[in-house]
Design an enzyme around this catalytic site. Structure first.
Site, short mmCIF file in Angstrom:
data_model
loop_
_atom_site.label_atom_id
_atom_site.label_comp_id
_atom_site.label_asym_id
_atom_site.label_seq_id
_atom_site.Cartn_x
_atom_site.Cartn_y
_atom_site.Cartn_z
N VAL A 56 0.80 -1.22 0.00
CA VAL A 56 0.00 0.00 0.00
C VAL A 56 0.83 1.28 0.00
CG1 VAL A 56 -2.01 -1.08 1.08
CG2 VAL A 56 -0.25 -0.03 2.52
N TYR A 57 2.15 1.17 0.12
CA TYR A 57 2.98 2.38 0.13
C TYR A 57 2.84 3.10 -1.21
CZ TYR A 57 5.44 0.70 4.33
OH TYR A 57 5.78 0.27 5.59
N ASN A 58 2.42 4.32 -1.15
CA ASN A 58 2.21 5.15 -2.35
C ASN A 58 1.33 4.44 -3.37
OD1 ASN A 58 3.88 7.50 -1.67
ND2 ASN A 58 5.55 6.03 -1.73
#
Length: 107
Positions: A56-58
């Site tokens: 889910v990072y960025n």
């Protein structure tokens, strides 16, 4: 860069790892692919071979940038990733083998 053996494996990882939660961005700003790649190149140049990320990072752009650097240096980096934050509802019962397999394949 000093390295250590990773757990019970024979893999050697840098004592300093790169967390990629805000790779290529600052809090609240848009992802900058060029900046992300420059950060990853600097990690390589400094001997940092341990990367920590999550799906889910960025919105997945962190993992995409990491994928590019892995293609460039295929035998250098070790990557750990987390998954499941996108589960809805985000509760323990949603962490099924099928869900985890899907996250791993997506990464």
């Amino acid at each position: 860069m000093k390295q250590r053996r990773f757990g019970k494996t024979n893999k050697m990882v840098s004592e300093i790892g790169l967390g990629t939660w805000q790779l290529g961005t600052k809090w609240g700003e848009a992802f900058n692919h060029q900046e992300a790649m420059a950060i990853l190149e600097t990690a390589y140049e400094q001997g940092i071979n341990f990367l920590d990320t999550a799906d889910v990072y960025n919105n997945g752009l962190s993992e995409k940038a990491i994928g590019e650097i892995l293609k460039k240096y295929p035998d250098f980096f070790y990557v750990t990733t987390k998954c499941g934050r996108a589960l809805n509802p985000h509760i323990a019962e949603m962490y099924t083998p099928k869900a985890i397999e899907g996250f791993v394949e997506g990464s």
